[in-house]
Scaffold this motif. Structure first.
Motif, PDB file in Angstrom:
ATOM      1  N   GLN A 146       0.821  -1.349  -0.031  1.00 51.12           N
ATOM      2  CA  GLN A 146      -0.055   0.023  -0.157  1.00 51.12           C
ATOM      3  C   GLN A 146       0.876   1.391   0.264  1.00 51.12           C
ATOM      4  N   ASP A 147       2.228   1.129   0.400  1.00 47.89           N
ATOM      5  CA  ASP A 147       2.979   2.308   0.339  1.00 47.89           C
ATOM      6  C   ASP A 147       3.907   2.471  -0.714  1.00 47.89           C
ATOM      7  N   SER A 148       3.617   1.494  -1.795  1.00 45.54           N
ATOM      8  CA  SER A 148       4.330   1.615  -3.198  1.00 45.54           C
ATOM      9  C   SER A 148       5.678   0.940  -2.910  1.00 45.54           C
ATOM     10  N   ASN A 149       5.753   0.327  -1.810  1.00 42.28           N
ATOM     11  CA  ASN A 149       7.221  -0.389  -1.739  1.00 42.28           C
ATOM     12  C   ASN A 149       6.891  -1.946  -2.591  1.00 42.28           C
ATOM     13  N   GLU A 150       8.025  -2.284  -3.483  1.00 38.71           N
ATOM     14  CA  GLU A 150       8.055  -3.376  -4.279  1.00 38.71           C
ATOM     15  C   GLU A 150       8.367  -4.437  -3.418  1.00 38.71           C
ATOM     16  N   ILE A 151       7.288  -5.473  -3.423  1.00 36.66           N
ATOM     17  CA  ILE A 151       7.689  -6.876  -2.615  1.00 36.66           C
ATOM     18  C   ILE A 151       7.707  -8.013  -3.186  1.00 36.66           C
ATOM     19  N   TYR A 152       7.600  -7.712  -4.461  1.00 38.88           N
ATOM     20  CA  TYR A 152       7.874  -9.169  -5.454  1.00 38.88           C
ATOM     21  C   TYR A 152       8.210  -8.603  -6.970  1.00 38.88           C
ATOM     22  N   GLN A 153       9.150  -8.914  -7.485  1.00 41.60           N
ATOM     23  CA  GLN A 153       9.446  -8.629  -8.979  1.00 41.60           C
ATOM     24  C   GLN A 153       9.996 -10.017  -9.672  1.00 41.60           C
ATOM     25  N   LYS A 154       9.103 -10.224 -10.724  1.00 40.65           N
ATOM     26  CA  LYS A 154       9.630 -11.512 -11.571  1.00 40.65           C
ATOM     27  C   LYS A 154       9.901 -11.245 -13.032  1.00 40.65           C
ATOM     28  N   ALA A 155      10.966 -11.533 -13.754  1.00 38.57           N
ATOM     29  CA  ALA A 155      11.065 -11.398 -15.227  1.00 38.57           C
ATOM     30  C   ALA A 155      10.163 -12.480 -15.735  1.00 38.57           C
ATOM     31  N   ILE A 156       9.273 -12.512 -16.708  1.00 39.19           N
ATOM     32  CA  ILE A 156       8.554 -13.402 -17.296  1.00 39.19           C
ATOM     33  C   ILE A 156       8.992 -13.570 -18.475  1.00 39.19           C
ATOM     34  N   ALA A 157       9.108 -15.085 -18.995  1.00 35.40           N
ATOM     35  CA  ALA A 157       9.424 -15.318 -20.103  1.00 35.40           C
ATOM     36  C   ALA A 157       8.105 -15.661 -21.161  1.00 35.40           C
ATOM     37  N   LEU A 158       8.278 -14.916 -22.318  1.00 43.00           N
ATOM     38  CA  LEU A 158       7.009 -15.196 -23.266  1.00 43.00           C
ATOM     39  C   LEU A 158       6.854 -16.576 -23.639  1.00 43.00           C
ATOM     40  N   PRO A 159       5.567 -16.987 -23.828  1.00 42.90           N
ATOM     41  CA  PRO A 159       5.399 -18.319 -24.335  1.00 42.90           C
ATOM     42  C   PRO A 159       5.761 -18.409 -25.671  1.00 42.90           C
ATOM     43  N   ASP A 160       5.496 -19.881 -26.145  1.00 37.83           N
ATOM     44  CA  ASP A 160       5.864 -20.380 -27.355  1.00 37.83           C
ATOM     45  C   ASP A 160       4.591 -19.881 -28.445  1.00 37.83           C
ATOM     46  N   LYS A 161       3.418 -19.804 -27.768  1.00 41.14           N
ATOM     47  CA  LYS A 161       2.348 -19.250 -28.840  1.00 41.14           C
ATOM     48  C   LYS A 161       1.538 -18.055 -28.068  1.00 41.14           C
ATOM     49  N   PRO A 162       0.741 -17.253 -28.553  1.00 42.31           N
ATOM     50  CA  PRO A 162      -0.255 -16.416 -27.782  1.00 42.31           C
ATOM     51  C   PRO A 162      -1.131 -17.357 -26.948  1.00 42.31           C
ATOM     52  N   GLY A 163      -1.244 -16.672 -25.742  1.00 42.66           N
ATOM     53  CA  GLY A 163      -2.448 -17.257 -25.106  1.00 42.66           C
ATOM     54  C   GLY A 163      -2.344 -16.891 -23.594  1.00 42.66           C
ATOM     55  N   VAL A 164      -3.044 -17.598 -22.913  1.00 44.69           N
ATOM     56  CA  VAL A 164      -3.399 -16.979 -21.379  1.00 44.69           C
ATOM     57  C   VAL A 164      -2.426 -17.761 -20.527  1.00 44.69           C
ATOM     58  N   ILE A 165      -1.429 -16.952 -19.724  1.00 45.46           N
ATOM     59  CA  ILE A 165      -0.432 -17.452 -18.886  1.00 45.46           C
ATOM     60  C   ILE A 165      -0.793 -17.165 -17.473  1.00 45.46           C
ATOM     61  N   ARG A 166       0.001 -17.923 -16.583  1.00 47.22           N
ATOM     62  CA  ARG A 166      -0.379 -17.939 -15.228  1.00 47.22           C
ATOM     63  C   ARG A 166       1.052 -17.348 -14.406  1.00 47.22           C
ATOM     64  N   VAL A 167       0.896 -16.516 -13.651  1.00 49.99           N
ATOM     65  CA  VAL A 167       1.966 -16.174 -12.688  1.00 49.99           C
ATOM     66  C   VAL A 167       1.401 -16.086 -11.231  1.00 49.99           C
ATOM     67  N   SER A 168       2.258 -17.020 -10.408  1.00 48.86           N
ATOM     68  CA  SER A 168       1.770 -17.148  -9.046  1.00 48.86           C
ATOM     69  C   SER A 168       2.712 -16.524  -8.334  1.00 48.86           C
ATOM     70  N   LEU A 169       2.504 -16.102  -7.209  1.00 49.31           N
ATOM     71  CA  LEU A 169       3.238 -15.578  -6.015  1.00 49.31           C
ATOM     72  C   LEU A 169       3.955 -16.876  -5.199  1.00 49.31           C
ATOM     73  N   PRO A 170       5.147 -16.909  -5.268  1.00 49.61           N
ATOM     74  CA  PRO A 170       5.909 -18.130  -5.017  1.00 49.61           C
ATOM     75  C   PRO A 170       6.033 -18.060  -3.290  1.00 49.61           C
ATOM     76  N   THR A 171       6.449 -19.167  -2.884  1.00 52.88           N
ATOM     77  CA  THR A 171       6.598 -19.363  -1.371  1.00 52.88           C
ATOM     78  C   THR A 171       7.847 -18.262  -0.675  1.00 52.88           C
ATOM     79  N   THR A 172       8.666 -18.088  -1.691  1.00 52.42           N
ATOM     80  CA  THR A 172       9.837 -17.146  -1.218  1.00 52.42           C
ATOM     81  C   THR A 172       9.419 -15.801  -1.213  1.00 52.42           C
TER      82      THR A 172
END
Length: 282
Positions: A146-172
């Motif tokens: 809520q204070d605009s502090n970054e708590i998670y950041q991840k580089a995302i690999a583009l998929p093999d084809k256009p479609g719906v991808i899922r990004v999950s918050l990890p246990t780390t």
């Protein structure tokens, strides 16, 4: 009695006999033929009462009201639009824009609020991505408190084809706190020099707690019913995740496909409802 009277009488007798014969045959024609089962005879009724088909017609996502305070704002679709400095985004236009699969409202003044609820510490987000790994674009997901502090950041690999991808918050990553709002961003930067604004979507997520009775029901019921409970309670993230997982396990299930279209159609994202759900990448 003359011949005309006899002819008329004979005609009436034959007509009555045919009518009686047809009436007696009618219930026979309605019965199952020899060798067929009762379920075969009433297959149409069975299909209409199939729980998945019924659910596809009955489930409605109940959008919860925006919480008090500053409206969340946000952006549900990205694309080759003008940025704050007036320059066009470097990403080339596509048939379907980058889209966040998340609930949103649009006010009379055209202001869009992208906002949804979750009940878990580490939820999942879904995005329709029109670009593929053949494009050298930088993609990242960012979560802020809520204070605009970054708590998670991840580089995302583009998929093999256009479609719906899922990004999950990890246990780390830090768990989401109850009743706190978090802002997320999904950004595609198509300009290596970063002189042009990126294509992005953003919104706000808030974790809430359900009452004990609902929690117990969710723990003891099957997945399709859990999906319906989440949708009716206005818990977007778990409703979408539960249904997406069911579809991935049963990709040919027509009723689940229909329910997916029903859910996305309820938030005016019909255009991406037919796009494939891609496997989650680590």
């Amino acid at each position: 009695m003359n011949s005309n009277s006899q002819s008329i009488k004979l005609f009436l007798v034959l007509a009555f006999s045919c009518t009686s014969l047809f009436a007696s045959l009618t219930p026979v024609l309605a019965k199952p033929t020899l060798g067929s089962s009762r379920s075969d005879a009433y297959s149409g009724l069975r299909l209409r009462s199939d729980p998945k088909t019924t659910l596809a017609q009955a489930t409605t996502f109940n959008q919860p009201p925006i919480p008090a305070g500053s409206p969340p704002g946000g952006r549900v679709r990205g694309g080759a639009k003008r940025g704050a400095i007036g320059a066009l985004a470097a990403c080339p236009p596509t048939k379907l824009d980058l889209t966040a699969l998340v609930s949103f409202t649009q006010e009379d003044n055209s202001v869009i609020n992208v906002w949804g609820q979750t009940t878990v510490e580490r939820p999942s987000w879904f995005f329709y991505v029109p670009y593929t790994k053949d494009s050298p674009y930088a993609v990242e997901f960012v979560l802020q408190d809520q204070d605009s502090n970054e708590i998670y950041q991840k580089a995302i690999a583009l998929p093999d084809k256009p479609g719906v991808i899922r990004v999950s918050l990890p246990t780390t990553a830090a768990a989401l706190a109850v009743n706190k709002q978090y802002r997320w961003f999904f950004t595609i930067n198509c300009d290596k020099e970063k002189n042009s604004p990126p294509t992005f979507v953003e919104g706000v997520i808030q974790r809430i707690e359900l009452n004990p009775a609902t929690v117990k029901e969710l723990q003891t019921t099957e997945p399709l019913k859990r999906y319906a409970i989440y949708a009716q309670k206005g818990i977007w993230y778990e409703a979408l995740t539960t249904l997406a997982e069911l579809r991935q396990k049963n990709p040919q299930d027509a009723a689940l496909k229909a329910e997916w279209r029903n859910l996305l159609g309820s938030i005016r994202l019909d255009d991406v409802a037919g796009e494939p759900i891609l496997p989650e990448t680590p």
